[in-house]
Design a protein around this motif. Sequence first.
Motif, mmCIF file in Angstrom:
data_model
loop_
_atom_site.group_PDB
_atom_site.id
_atom_site.type_symbol
_atom_site.label_atom_id
_atom_site.label_comp_id
_atom_site.label_asym_id
_atom_site.label_seq_id
_atom_site.Cartn_x
_atom_site.Cartn_y
_atom_site.Cartn_z
ATOM 1 N N THR A 85 0.833 -1.205 0.000
ATOM 2 C CA THR A 85 0.000 0.000 0.000
ATOM 3 C C THR A 85 0.866 1.253 0.000
ATOM 4 N N MET A 86 1.894 1.281 0.823
ATOM 5 C CA MET A 86 2.775 2.455 0.869
ATOM 6 C C MET A 86 3.530 2.632 -0.449
ATOM 7 N N ILE A 87 4.077 1.543 -0.957
ATOM 8 C CA ILE A 87 4.780 1.606 -2.241
ATOM 9 C C ILE A 87 3.822 2.048 -3.332
ATOM 10 N N GLY A 88 2.619 1.479 -3.319
ATOM 11 C CA GLY A 88 1.611 1.835 -4.313
ATOM 12 C C GLY A 88 1.220 3.297 -4.262
ATOM 13 N N LEU A 89 1.057 3.831 -3.055
ATOM 14 C CA LEU A 89 0.698 5.248 -2.911
ATOM 15 C C LEU A 89 1.790 6.151 -3.474
ATOM 16 N N VAL A 90 3.020 5.898 -3.072
ATOM 17 C CA VAL A 90 4.131 6.753 -3.525
ATOM 18 C C VAL A 90 4.296 6.665 -5.040
ATOM 19 N N CYS A 91 4.373 5.445 -5.557
ATOM 20 C CA CYS A 91 4.584 5.275 -7.001
ATOM 21 C C CYS A 91 3.363 5.727 -7.806
ATOM 22 N N GLY A 92 2.164 5.463 -7.278
ATOM 23 C CA GLY A 92 0.942 5.888 -7.969
ATOM 24 C C GLY A 92 0.862 7.398 -8.079
#
Length: 173
Positions: A85-92
């Motif tokens: 979720t954290m990786i997804g938020l930053v990259c998204g």
Amino acid sequence: MAVRRRLPWLILLLLIGLISGSIVDFFEDTLNQVVALAFFMPMIAGMTGNTGTQSLAVVVRGLIGRKLDKATVLALIGREIKVGTMIGLVCGLLITVIAYFWQGDWLLGAIIGVSLFLTLVIGTLTGTCIPLLLSRFKVDPAVASGPLITTLNDILSLFIYFGIATRFLDALM
């Protein structure tokens, strides 16, 4: 012999991988109407595979020499969902801004960003769950997990990406 252990999985996944081509074919109209989607397709699939592979490495390392109990497995899955979720938020968010500046369209950027977010969470989850399932069924996760995760993540990421884009196709045009 290593070839006998690896080749059956690769042949099976080659056949399953044909589904990716079918997904692109299914969404051909969407691609024809918003050609810019093609530019981000490899990035979406590649990033999803990368997060899956990272989670796979964490899980396989944890499986070496020990059996995991239910509480440990659930804690591992919970942690990897948070990481995804954290990786997804930053990259998204990052790709949303990049796509906007490159294409000048916030909606296109948001579609790409949301797609990447969702696929990274799912990629992390498959990278965690597949080796755990294979291990439970006495299949060596070091041999089968990587190709299986990559193939499944390609299919899921393309379906999510084009599904979201198709849903908002009228607004994109």
